[in-house]
Design an enzyme around this catalytic site. Structure first.
Site, PDB file in Angstrom:
ATOM      1  N   HIS A 248       1.289   0.747   8.360  1.00  0.00           N
ATOM      2  CA  HIS A 248       1.507   0.265   6.989  1.00  0.00           C
ATOM      3  C   HIS A 248       2.994  -0.087   6.855  1.00  0.00           C
ATOM      4  CE1 HIS A 248       0.669  -0.618   2.954  1.00  0.00           C
ATOM      5  NE2 HIS A 248       0.406   0.569   2.453  1.00  0.00           N
TER       6      HIS A 248
ATOM      7  N   CYS B 290       2.879   7.773  -0.450  1.00  0.00           N
ATOM      8  CA  CYS B 290       2.659   6.332  -0.621  1.00  0.00           C
ATOM      9  C   CYS B 290       1.708   6.034  -1.776  1.00  0.00           C
ATOM     10  CB  CYS B 290       2.136   5.734   0.685  1.00  0.00           C
ATOM     11  SG  CYS B 290       0.630   6.541   1.267  1.00  0.00           S
TER      12      CYS B 290
ATOM     13  N   ARG C 175      -5.228  -6.978   4.840  1.00  0.00           N
ATOM     14  CA  ARG C 175      -5.510  -5.538   4.822  1.00  0.00           C
ATOM     15  C   ARG C 175      -6.866  -5.366   5.484  1.00  0.00           C
ATOM     16  NH1 ARG C 175      -4.869  -0.846   0.301  1.00  0.00           N
ATOM     17  NH2 ARG C 175      -2.746  -1.130   1.038  1.00  0.00           N
TER      18      ARG C 175
ATOM     19  N   ASP D 129       0.469  12.082   2.771  1.00  0.00           N
ATOM     20  CA  ASP D 129      -0.510  11.030   2.473  1.00  0.00           C
ATOM     21  C   ASP D 129      -1.879  11.709   2.455  1.00  0.00           C
ATOM     22  OD1 ASP D 129      -1.813   8.594   2.208  1.00  0.00           O
ATOM     23  OD2 ASP D 129      -1.506   7.957   4.275  1.00  0.00           O
TER      24      ASP D 129
ATOM     25  N   ARG E  30       7.813  -1.407  -3.637  1.00  0.00           N
ATOM     26  CA  ARG E  30       6.935  -2.303  -2.874  1.00  0.00           C
ATOM     27  C   ARG E  30       7.209  -3.748  -3.296  1.00  0.00           C
ATOM     28  NH1 ARG E  30       2.182  -0.268  -0.805  1.00  0.00           N
ATOM     29  NH2 ARG E  30       2.090  -2.317   0.207  1.00  0.00           N
TER      30      ARG E  30
ATOM     31  N   GLN F 175       4.926  -0.540   3.347  1.00  0.00           N
ATOM     32  CA  GLN F 175       5.178   0.706   2.616  1.00  0.00           C
ATOM     33  C   GLN F 175       6.453   1.372   3.125  1.00  0.00           C
ATOM     34  OE1 GLN F 175       3.122   2.333   0.024  1.00  0.00           O
ATOM     35  NE2 GLN F 175       5.082   3.387  -0.131  1.00  0.00           N
TER      36      GLN F 175
END
Ligand code: CP
Ligand code: NVA
Length: 307
Positions: free
Chosen positions: A131, A262, A104, A222, A290, A134
């Site tokens: 991402h 998310c 990340r 988001d 996830r 996700q």
């Protein structure tokens, strides 16, 4: 077997996506029935995180544990990628010990540099650009709630950020349409949009929230300011007024539309508390998924679908 990475959805063929989703569904069913797997016994996963995380960290750690493997977490103050040691050296050293690495970080270029030097597969655990894990979990969630992905209209409302980009890449691989409604200056990356369109992906970028929401099967949003943009939070709050999932926006979508985020969410900004907590919200299923999606990704990268 040649090493594979998951840096974005570009690496995935339609067949890979279907394989991952079907494996994730199988792993989820089996977990609920109490069937356990030790298929990654003796394997170690490193998590190299330069940004905070709840979902990504815990779902990868839990998933690896459920598959019989072990995890090492390395936070922002530990490795200090490119500061204490070069990205290339970190990648090569870690690969001598561990079997998989989740990264990340900020720039996609750092992730790509890791991948080009690591002999262990690299998984994108979020960059400023993408991402991918996700969106795979989100597709699993949509399969559960809609029974299909084909033909869905996804309205992405808010910032043209990493989540928007990964959804656009999904539209290149799956027959769904993504309509992103973003304020001027905060549209998705033009290169991403161009590449997706050039490959036949159905994506539209508009300023008009109503155009995106009208007839949508999915309302997705988001945060207005992503990790790394904290200093812009105040100015973004002004620019993004109106780019919110709320009762009025929900009324424009299909009656059976689902609300997705998310997480983490900023209630009262990109989404109202009412929409997030309402009957159409599937945000906690997304978070749960996830785990199942990433277990499938880890198994696929280490063992392939037949392993
Ligand atoms: N959605 C998501 O990736 O959450 P975290 O930032 O908590 O990992
Ligand atoms: N766009 C958000 C997603 C968090 C999961 C961020 O990058 O902070």
């Amino acid at each position: 077997m040649k090493k594979r990475d998951l840096l974005s959805w570009k690496e995935l063929s339609r067949k890979d996506i279907e394989g991952l989703l079907s494996l994730a569904r199988k792993l989820k069913r089996e977990l609920k029935r109490g069937v356990s797997h030790r298929r990654l016994a003796g394997k170690t996963l490193a998590l190299v995180f330069e940004k905070p995380s709840l979902r990504t960290r815990v779902s990868f750690e839990t998933g690896m544990m459920q598959l019989g493997g072990h995890t090492v977490f390395l936070g922002p103050d530990e490795i200090r990628l490119g500061v204490r040691e070069s990205v290339a050296d970190c990648a090569r050293v870690l690969s001598r010990w561990v079997d998989l690495i989740v990264v990340r970080t900020f720039s996609q270029a750092t992730l790509e540099e890791m991948a080009s030097h690591a002999t262990a597969p690299i998984i994108n655990g979020l960059t400023d650009l993408y991402h991918p894990c996700q969106v795979l979990a989100d597709c699993l969630t949509l399969l559960e709630h809609k029974g299909k992905l084909d033909g869905l209209k996804i309205a992405f409302i808010g910032d043209g950020n990493n989540m928007a980009h990964s959804w656009m890449e999904a539209a290149e691989k799956l027959p769904l349409t993504v309509v992103a409604a973003c304020p001027k200056g905060y549209e998705p990356n033009a290169d991403v949009v161009r590449a997706v369109k050039a490959n036949g992906g159905r994506v539209v970028v508009t300023r008009d929230v109503a155009e995106a929401a009208r007839g949508a099967d999915v309302l997705y949003t988001d945060v207005w300011a992503s990790m790394g943009q904290e200093s812009e939070a105040e100015s973004r709050r002004r620019v993004f007024q109106g780019y919110q999932i709320n009762r009025d926006v929900l009324a424009l979508a299909k009656k059976d539309a689902v609300v997705m985020h998310c997480l983490p969410a900023h209630r009262g900004e990109e989404i109202t508390d009412e929409a997030l907590e309402g009957p159409q919200s599937v945000v906690f299923d997304q978070a749960e998924n996830r785990l199942h999606a990433q277990k499938a990704i880890m198994l696929w990268l280490v063992k392939g679908f037949k392993g």
